[in-house]
Design a protein around this motif. Sequence first.
Motif, PDB file in Angstrom:
ATOM      1  N   THR A   1       0.822  -1.210   0.000  1.00 29.53           N
ATOM      2  CA  THR A   1       0.000   0.000   0.000  1.00 29.53           C
ATOM      3  C   THR A   1       0.859   1.265   0.000  1.00 29.53           C
ATOM      4  OG1 THR A   1      -0.150  -0.166   2.417  1.00 29.53           O
ATOM      5  CG2 THR A   1      -1.960  -1.111   1.125  1.00 29.53           C
ATOM      6  N   ASP A   2       2.091   1.161   0.536  1.00 28.68           N
ATOM      7  CA  ASP A   2       2.984   2.317   0.499  1.00 28.68           C
ATOM      8  C   ASP A   2       3.398   2.654  -0.926  1.00 28.68           C
ATOM      9  OD1 ASP A   2       2.917   2.483   3.290  1.00 28.68           O
ATOM     10  OD2 ASP A   2       4.524   0.995   3.473  1.00 28.68           O
ATOM     11  N   HIS A   3       3.589   1.614  -1.739  1.00 26.92           N
ATOM     12  CA  HIS A   3       3.902   1.860  -3.154  1.00 26.92           C
ATOM     13  C   HIS A   3       2.739   2.564  -3.842  1.00 26.92           C
ATOM     14  CE1 HIS A   3       7.573  -0.483  -3.073  1.00 26.92           C
ATOM     15  NE2 HIS A   3       6.924  -1.465  -2.440  1.00 26.92           N
ATOM     16  N   VAL A   4       1.523   2.135  -3.534  1.00 27.32           N
ATOM     17  CA  VAL A   4       0.342   2.778  -4.128  1.00 27.32           C
ATOM     18  C   VAL A   4       0.262   4.231  -3.711  1.00 27.32           C
ATOM     19  CG1 VAL A   4      -2.185   2.742  -4.214  1.00 27.32           C
ATOM     20  CG2 VAL A   4      -0.905   0.588  -4.237  1.00 27.32           C
ATOM     21  N   ALA A   5       0.572   4.495  -2.447  1.00 30.22           N
ATOM     22  CA  ALA A   5       0.528   5.877  -1.959  1.00 30.22           C
ATOM     23  C   ALA A   5       1.549   6.739  -2.691  1.00 30.22           C
ATOM     24  CB  ALA A   5       0.759   5.903  -0.457  1.00 30.22           C
ATOM     25  N   VAL A   6       2.738   6.179  -2.926  1.00 28.13           N
ATOM     26  CA  VAL A   6       3.764   6.945  -3.632  1.00 28.13           C
ATOM     27  C   VAL A   6       3.314   7.260  -5.054  1.00 28.13           C
ATOM     28  CG1 VAL A   6       6.109   6.853  -4.562  1.00 28.13           C
ATOM     29  CG2 VAL A   6       5.667   6.076  -2.234  1.00 28.13           C
ATOM     30  N   VAL A   7       2.748   6.256  -5.731  1.00 29.13           N
ATOM     31  CA  VAL A   7       2.269   6.468  -7.104  1.00 29.13           C
ATOM     32  C   VAL A   7       1.174   7.528  -7.123  1.00 29.13           C
ATOM     33  CG1 VAL A   7       1.100   5.393  -9.063  1.00 29.13           C
ATOM     34  CG2 VAL A   7       2.924   4.165  -7.878  1.00 29.13           C
ATOM     35  N   ILE A   8       0.287   7.496  -6.141  1.00 32.21           N
ATOM     36  CA  ILE A   8      -0.792   8.485  -6.087  1.00 32.21           C
ATOM     37  C   ILE A   8      -0.227   9.892  -5.895  1.00 32.21           C
ATOM     38  CG2 ILE A   8      -2.762   9.271  -4.729  1.00 32.21           C
ATOM     39  CD1 ILE A   8      -3.478   6.359  -4.226  1.00 32.21           C
ATOM     40  N   VAL A   9       0.757  10.010  -4.984  1.00 32.30           N
ATOM     41  CA  VAL A   9       1.352  11.327  -4.740  1.00 32.30           C
ATOM     42  C   VAL A   9       2.038  11.850  -5.997  1.00 32.30           C
ATOM     43  CG1 VAL A   9       3.146  12.553  -3.460  1.00 32.30           C
ATOM     44  CG2 VAL A   9       1.610  10.995  -2.257  1.00 32.30           C
ATOM     45  N   VAL A  10       2.816  10.995  -6.659  1.00 37.59           N
ATOM     46  CA  VAL A  10       3.516  11.419  -7.881  1.00 37.59           C
ATOM     47  C   VAL A  10       2.515  11.831  -8.952  1.00 37.59           C
ATOM     48  CG1 VAL A  10       4.999  10.622  -9.762  1.00 37.59           C
ATOM     49  CG2 VAL A  10       5.563  10.037  -7.390  1.00 37.59           C
ATOM     50  N   THR A  11       1.458  11.031  -9.124  1.00 41.29           N
ATOM     51  CA  THR A  11       0.453  11.345 -10.142  1.00 41.29           C
ATOM     52  C   THR A  11      -0.295  12.628  -9.796  1.00 41.29           C
ATOM     53  OG1 THR A  11       0.172   8.980 -10.543  1.00 41.29           O
ATOM     54  CG2 THR A  11      -1.522  10.445 -11.421  1.00 41.29           C
ATOM     55  N   ALA A  12      -0.559  12.834  -8.506  1.00 36.28           N
ATOM     56  CA  ALA A  12      -1.268  14.056  -8.094  1.00 36.28           C
ATOM     57  C   ALA A  12      -0.419  15.299  -8.373  1.00 36.28           C
ATOM     58  CB  ALA A  12      -1.630  13.969  -6.620  1.00 36.28           C
ATOM     59  N   VAL A  13       0.867  15.216  -8.099  1.00 39.30           N
ATOM     60  CA  VAL A  13       1.755  16.352  -8.391  1.00 39.30           C
ATOM     61  C   VAL A  13       1.776  16.632  -9.890  1.00 39.30           C
ATOM     62  CG1 VAL A  13       4.163  17.120  -8.352  1.00 39.30           C
ATOM     63  CG2 VAL A  13       3.168  16.027  -6.333  1.00 39.30           C
ATOM     64  N   TRP A  14       1.871  15.565 -10.666  1.00 35.31           N
ATOM     65  CA  TRP A  14       1.859  15.732 -12.127  1.00 35.31           C
ATOM     66  C   TRP A  14       0.528  16.339 -12.594  1.00 35.31           C
ATOM     67  CZ3 TRP A  14      -1.144  13.724 -16.097  1.00 35.31           C
ATOM     68  CH2 TRP A  14      -0.645  13.876 -17.396  1.00 35.31           C
ATOM     69  N   GLY A  15      -0.587  15.858 -12.027  1.00 31.87           N
ATOM     70  CA  GLY A  15      -1.897  16.397 -12.400  1.00 31.87           C
ATOM     71  C   GLY A  15      -2.053  17.855 -12.015  1.00 31.87           C
ATOM     72  N   ALA A  16      -1.487  18.243 -10.878  1.00 34.97           N
ATOM     73  CA  ALA A  16      -1.559  19.653 -10.481  1.00 34.97           C
ATOM     74  C   ALA A  16      -0.819  20.532 -11.484  1.00 34.97           C
ATOM     75  CB  ALA A  16      -0.986  19.834  -9.075  1.00 34.97           C
ATOM     76  N   GLY A  17       0.338  20.055 -11.948  1.00 33.50           N
ATOM     77  CA  GLY A  17       1.073  20.815 -12.957  1.00 33.50           C
ATOM     78  C   GLY A  17       0.311  20.928 -14.265  1.00 33.50           C
ATOM     79  N   ARG A  18      -0.314  19.822 -14.685  1.00 30.35           N
ATOM     80  CA  ARG A  18      -1.097  19.868 -15.933  1.00 30.35           C
ATOM     81  C   ARG A  18      -2.296  20.796 -15.786  1.00 30.35           C
ATOM     82  NH1 ARG A  18       1.062  19.506 -20.212  1.00 30.35           N
ATOM     83  NH2 ARG A  18      -0.993  19.285 -21.162  1.00 30.35           N
ATOM     84  N   SER A  19      -2.935  20.795 -14.635  1.00 32.48           N
ATOM     85  CA  SER A  19      -4.079  21.684 -14.424  1.00 32.48           C
ATOM     86  C   SER A  19      -3.655  23.145 -14.532  1.00 32.48           C
ATOM     87  CB  SER A  19      -4.700  21.423 -13.046  1.00 32.48           C
ATOM     88  OG  SER A  19      -5.202  20.108 -12.974  1.00 32.48           O
ATOM     89  N   LEU A  20      -2.501  23.460 -13.959  1.00 35.08           N
ATOM     90  CA  LEU A  20      -2.011  24.832 -14.053  1.00 35.08           C
ATOM     91  C   LEU A  20      -1.747  25.209 -15.505  1.00 35.08           C
ATOM     92  CD1 LEU A  20      -1.003  27.423 -12.703  1.00 35.08           C
ATOM     93  CD2 LEU A  20       1.262  26.361 -12.555  1.00 35.08           C
ATOM     94  N   ARG A  21      -1.129  24.293 -16.265  1.00 40.50           N
ATOM     95  CA  ARG A  21      -0.847  24.599 -17.671  1.00 40.50           C
ATOM     96  C   ARG A  21      -2.145  24.794 -18.459  1.00 40.50           C
ATOM     97  NH1 ARG A  21       2.986  24.611 -21.477  1.00 40.50           N
ATOM     98  NH2 ARG A  21       2.376  23.986 -23.597  1.00 40.50           N
ATOM     99  N   LEU A  22      -3.128  23.917 -18.239  1.00 43.96           N
ATOM    100  CA  LEU A  22      -4.398  24.047 -18.953  1.00 43.96           C
ATOM    101  C   LEU A  22      -5.111  25.339 -18.588  1.00 43.96           C
ATOM    102  CD1 LEU A  22      -5.707  20.365 -18.766  1.00 43.96           C
ATOM    103  CD2 LEU A  22      -4.674  21.527 -20.722  1.00 43.96           C
ATOM    104  N   ARG A  23      -5.036  25.700 -17.315  1.00 43.26           N
ATOM    105  CA  ARG A  23      -5.664  26.946 -16.903  1.00 43.26           C
ATOM    106  C   ARG A  23      -4.953  28.144 -17.542  1.00 43.26           C
ATOM    107  NH1 ARG A  23      -8.953  29.268 -13.287  1.00 43.26           N
ATOM    108  NH2 ARG A  23      -8.358  31.274 -12.399  1.00 43.26           N
ATOM    109  N   ARG A  24      -3.631  28.076 -17.578  1.00 44.34           N
ATOM    110  CA  ARG A  24      -2.876  29.149 -18.214  1.00 44.34           C
ATOM    111  C   ARG A  24      -3.216  29.252 -19.707  1.00 44.34           C
ATOM    112  NH1 ARG A  24       2.072  27.298 -17.517  1.00 44.34           N
ATOM    113  NH2 ARG A  24       2.214  28.041 -15.365  1.00 44.34           N
ATOM    114  N   ALA A  25      -3.323  28.100 -20.373  1.00 35.79           N
ATOM    115  CA  ALA A  25      -3.688  28.099 -21.793  1.00 35.79           C
ATOM    116  C   ALA A  25      -5.104  28.634 -21.999  1.00 35.79           C
ATOM    117  CB  ALA A  25      -3.574  26.683 -22.361  1.00 35.79           C
ATOM    118  N   TYR A  26      -5.998  28.283 -21.069  1.00 36.31           N
ATOM    119  CA  TYR A  26      -7.379  28.775 -21.177  1.00 36.31           C
ATOM    120  C   TYR A  26      -7.429  30.298 -21.042  1.00 36.31           C
ATOM    121  CZ  TYR A  26     -12.256  29.552 -19.900  1.00 36.31           C
ATOM    122  OH  TYR A  26     -13.549  30.028 -19.837  1.00 36.31           O
ATOM    123  N   LEU A  27      -6.656  30.820 -20.076  1.00 38.94           N
ATOM    124  CA  LEU A  27      -6.621  32.270 -19.894  1.00 38.94           C
ATOM    125  C   LEU A  27      -6.016  32.964 -21.111  1.00 38.94           C
ATOM    126  CD1 LEU A  27      -5.539  32.538 -16.143  1.00 38.94           C
ATOM    127  CD2 LEU A  27      -7.814  32.870 -17.115  1.00 38.94           C
TER     128      LEU A  27
END
Length: 388
Positions: free
Chosen positions: A133-159
């Motif tokens: 379960t610790d491996h799953v938690a690490v994957v979730i954290v890494v994916t969440a950080v990546w998703g936060a970056g993509r959301s910022l880029r999409l928001r910037r592109a939208y603006l």
Amino acid sequence: MRIDRPRLHDPVLAVAVAIVSVVLHTLDDPLIPTSGGLRPPDALGVTLVAVTGVPVAFRRRWPLAALCASLVPGLLLTMAGYGAGVPGLAGLVLLYSVASHRGLAMALGGLLVSLSAYALGATAGPVRLAAWTDHVAVVIVVTAVWGAGRSLRLRRAYLEELKDRAARLERAHAADTRAARAEERSRIARELHDVVAHHVSVMIVQAAAARRVLAADPGLAGEALSAIEHTGRTAMAEMRTIVGVLRADARAELGPQPGVRDLPALVEQMREAGLPVRLLVEGEPRALPAGVDLAAYRLVQEGLTNSLRHAGAGAGATVTVRHKPRELDVRVEDDGTGGTAGDPSSGQGHGLVGIRERVALYGGILSIGPLPGGGFEVRARFPLKDGE
């Protein structure tokens, strides 16, 4: 000299990340349970941890390369037993930078590189996480950080898209405004030309007649001068009405525009100027659209003015207005010497342009030119809808 503040801040961020990473490395972290003991912090471990933060200084210019450069000392830390392969703070910051500053393909590449480096360190390193379960938690954290970056880029592109759209709308509005102003100037120019050309032509003819008979018949010359005065006053009144529309600080005295109903007065004026004119009205007169009504009047006015100026001595003109069920047919013809270089038949001057624009505006058909048997003709047919 212009300073790029975001890039100036990146070295400061790199130093902060390196310091925080070293502090976390030297402390026992209870949030990362392992199946075996970690190698105690020493000079080599602290150096490798500090090196992982250096690429953060280049996170905006080369984010993917900086991420790969940060993962190398991270893997060395894992292989040496200093950690369990969990991505450090520098790796998460750089993964976020790749996702927020590069396109989707490069961002996915950064995510794949981060997960692959973690998988390699977790399987090949001497230290293991306590549970899957610790491996799953690490994957979730890494994916969440990546998703936060993509959301910022999409928001910037939208603006940016909103800004571009607003700029395009502003440019389109400015273009529409310029077109409307140009059309209004063209309309006013047509009106001024029709009024001035007609009345001035009549005044010139009457002045010439008054000059010829001034000595022989003063009474007739006086009548011609009275006609010139009346024509001049009429021209001034019409010009004042037109120009009044342009004045923002004064209220124009708006009156009804001339139309087919005013043709008898126009014909009488031309007769007084010396041009014999007949007016023929065929069909049942009816109410016409305001634009068509004015266009028909201006066409007759321009046609008679042309005949007065170019038909020659002794020539006469005939105005024919035919009211048909779905059409208004207006025709001005004379039996003079025909067109000259200064009349509409030559394609020069504002008269022809004004007539063509007026007729085309209402879908009419215009014909201008000499008649086969001599003379000149100006004719327009305006389509009318049912009920008009």
